[in-house]
Design a protein around this motif. Structure first.
Motif, PDB file in Angstrom:
ATOM      1  N   UNK A   1       0.696  -1.254  -0.045  1.00 21.50           N
ATOM      2  CA  UNK A   1      -0.245   0.130   0.015  1.00 21.50           C
ATOM      3  C   UNK A   1       1.130   1.271  -0.071  1.00 21.50           C
ATOM      4  N   UNK A   2       1.819   1.305   0.802  1.00 23.53           N
ATOM      5  CA  UNK A   2       2.687   2.409   0.884  1.00 23.53           C
ATOM      6  C   UNK A   2       3.803   2.455  -0.207  1.00 23.53           C
ATOM      7  N   UNK A   3       4.501   1.367  -0.205  1.00 24.65           N
ATOM      8  CA  UNK A   3       5.512   1.247  -1.470  1.00 24.65           C
ATOM      9  C   UNK A   3       5.073   1.292  -2.813  1.00 24.65           C
ATOM     10  N   UNK A   4       3.672   1.111  -3.119  1.00 19.75           N
ATOM     11  CA  UNK A   4       3.206   1.077  -4.516  1.00 19.75           C
ATOM     12  C   UNK A   4       2.466   2.693  -4.326  1.00 19.75           C
ATOM     13  N   UNK A   5       2.599   3.408  -3.507  1.00 20.95           N
ATOM     14  CA  UNK A   5       1.596   4.495  -3.267  1.00 20.95           C
ATOM     15  C   UNK A   5       2.088   5.616  -3.828  1.00 20.95           C
TER      16      UNK A   5
ATOM     17  N   UNK B   1       0.444  11.505   1.195  1.00 18.85           N
ATOM     18  CA  UNK B   1       0.461  11.444  -0.452  1.00 18.85           C
ATOM     19  C   UNK B   1      -0.849  11.196  -0.902  1.00 18.85           C
ATOM     20  N   UNK B   2      -1.897  11.735  -0.011  1.00 18.91           N
ATOM     21  CA  UNK B   2      -3.157  12.015  -0.447  1.00 18.91           C
ATOM     22  C   UNK B   2      -4.120  10.561  -0.300  1.00 18.91           C
ATOM     23  N   UNK B   3      -3.321   9.403   0.171  1.00 14.06           N
ATOM     24  CA  UNK B   3      -4.114   8.285   0.596  1.00 14.06           C
ATOM     25  C   UNK B   3      -4.052   8.279   1.807  1.00 14.06           C
ATOM     26  N   UNK B   4      -5.255   7.364   2.294  1.00  7.68           N
ATOM     27  CA  UNK B   4      -5.308   6.910   3.668  1.00  7.68           C
ATOM     28  C   UNK B   4      -4.136   6.344   3.999  1.00  7.68           C
TER      29      UNK B   4
END
Lengths: 337, 337
Positions: free
Chosen positions: B51-55, B107-110
């Protein structure tokens, strides 16, 4: 070298005293490494780390590194730094565990996360973890670095695995053994194994000590699980029923659930969800465990692992060190009786 | 070798495009290391880490390792594994940061802690951290292990330091620079420095790249601090005023506070305690920053660090790699204007 290991006569209760005596001088050196390397310009770091490190733990893991080094007649001092590294990894894990579990007591003292908050516990854990790798780098053995970085990754995996199994009373015995194999036994195994590396012994010796540590770790954990339901276990620094009230699914619960009636299963499901926290609930839980031999059978399994740990020592020469390590494994189980 | 570095003509806005183009092939290799090494039998680990690495992060730190290796004409592939290790350390830090700050957006994501909870974020961070050391051990350079274990300890110290300075608007500029030097710049420095190690260059080269990375990291952080108060900065994936509403004491606030009247200081104190979170409060904050040149002067300092970063590259031969790294430093600052 002798092929079989004779256990001690049952004249007195097995204890950790012989292993503690065996390594007491080395342990002083380890303690001073621990104290000097947890320092930092940021006062909160030694303050928080010191709370846990000085907090009355048995230093089981560094003790094992030292005792195994003694078993191999290692005469140097490299293991002092590395035993401290092992203790730092363990301490970091405890700090993060208490955050993850929301624990408020450990060894009878308020936890660091309660005193200083979760953020500080997370970050000081990260610091100790990094510092442990600095200590290993200082020693300079890539083999030790491999063993302990791998153990750390396995521990974290085990913790995540436990998190996803949390409060699921239908967890299988196999899965539970996997979890404690990772969470607890991996660091016991690594702590013992690195003694073979510093003593420059072959892989067979590494694997024998790994096996001793791993099986000992599982035995310790299973007995801890049992003790949590046994009333005269105040010496653990844990209140009876802590696991129960926290909804921790441990082997006694897994066995009682597997053997229980539909109604009993509903009770355990409720309990593990945290809806059964009264003294009466705990009494009921204890009577169900009793009825299904769940504590006794947990201890039977613990004995099996302790036996394996002792057998793993067979290739080593008889003597003070081996006897002390054998007695440590007997102690692990004797606590449950 | 040339003694001075000419900056690009101002015909176009500086960007990261040249450095990204320079390393794009290597970065593909790093990305596949990252994807394969974040796997685990415990599905939550790759899910949460992914989730974070592809985020949508820029992969700044591994990019720097790759670009510095290119600057040194390194022809091997060791840096792929190590750049992934650097990114894992960074990702672990972000996961723990979001827990520590209670952040809900990145980065705009939860954030992962909002989706999967704090416990999972702490433990998956621990896993990635351990895995990063496994990658370094696989590479086998004790020097790299020393650089990155030291950087990790410094980062954790910086985070604890920031925690104790939290919401204290009277933090001095020096202390703030210490904090971001540890929190942000240490890993930038290490990411660059390890390129010199894999390329087997001397300590002078190591130190030059360390200086480039360290100064670049500070420049990036200061501009981030400024952008948080500048309205057209949506490209950051951060809302304007996030730091303000979170009570984060950054350099613009430190400058405005130091230069402010008693009444203004009271405003900042209240704001940093979280009592000033309305749009009107943010507008007032922005007008105070404007009045005291706090944003402009933060950017002046950022320019100074970017300039130092560029000067650190002077000993290296002119060419595509050096130009791209120079432009990255110019980009760091240009974002603020």
């Amino acid at each position: 070298m002798s092929a079989t290991v004779h256990t001690l006569p049952n004249a007195r209760q097995p204890s950790l005293d012989p292993v503690m005596a065996l390594v007491s001088k080395d342990m002083q050196a380890v303690n001073s490494v621990i104290l000097s390397r947890m320092q930092s310009d940021i006062p909160l770091i030694p303050e928080l780390a010191g709370h846990l490190i000085a907090g009355g733990g048995k230093r089981m893991r560094p003790m094992l590194t030292l005792a195994c080094a003694r078993l191999l007649d290692y005469g140097g001092t490299r293991h002092h730094l590395l035993a401290a590294a092992v203790e730092f990894i363990h301490t970091a894990t405890l700090l993060h565990d208490d955050v993850v579990d929301g624990s408020d007591l450990r060894r009878g003292k308020r936890t660091a996360n309660i005193i200083w908050g979760n953020p500080a516990s997370v970050l000081v854990g990260d610091f100790l973890f990094s510092r442990s790798f600095e200590l290993m780098v200082e020693d300079g053995s890539l083999k030790v670095l491999r063993i302990l970085s791998n153990a750390s990754a396995v521990i974290a995996e085990g913790e995540v695995n436990q998190l996803t199994a949390q409060r699921q009373v239908s967890t299988s015995e196999d899965k539970y053994l996997d979890i404690i194999g990772s969470k607890t036994a991996a660091l016991f195994a690594a702590a013992c194994r690195i003694a073979a590396v510093v003593a420059e012994r072959d892989e067979g010796v590494e694997l024998a000590l790994d096996s001793y540590g791993r099986n000992l770790g599982i035995a310790f954990q299973l007995v801890d699980d049992a003790i949590d339901y046994v009333s005269d276990a105040a010496q653990m620094g844990k209140d009876v029923g802590d696991d129960f009230r926290d909804g921790k699914v441990t082997l006694p619960v897994i066995l009682a659930y597997a053997r229980g009636s539909t109604e009993e299963r509903r009770f355990w499901e409720d309990a593990m969800l945290g809806h059964r926290v009264s003294d009466d609930d705990l009494s009921h839980a204890k009577s169900l465990l009793q009825q299904h031999d769940a504590i006794a059978d947990t201890l039977v399994r613990a004995r099996l692992y302790a036996r394996r740990a002792i057998d793993a020592l067979a290739p080593f020469p008889a003597g003070q060190a081996r006897s002390a390590l054998v007695e440590a494994a007997e102690f692990a189980v004797a606590r449950g009786y």
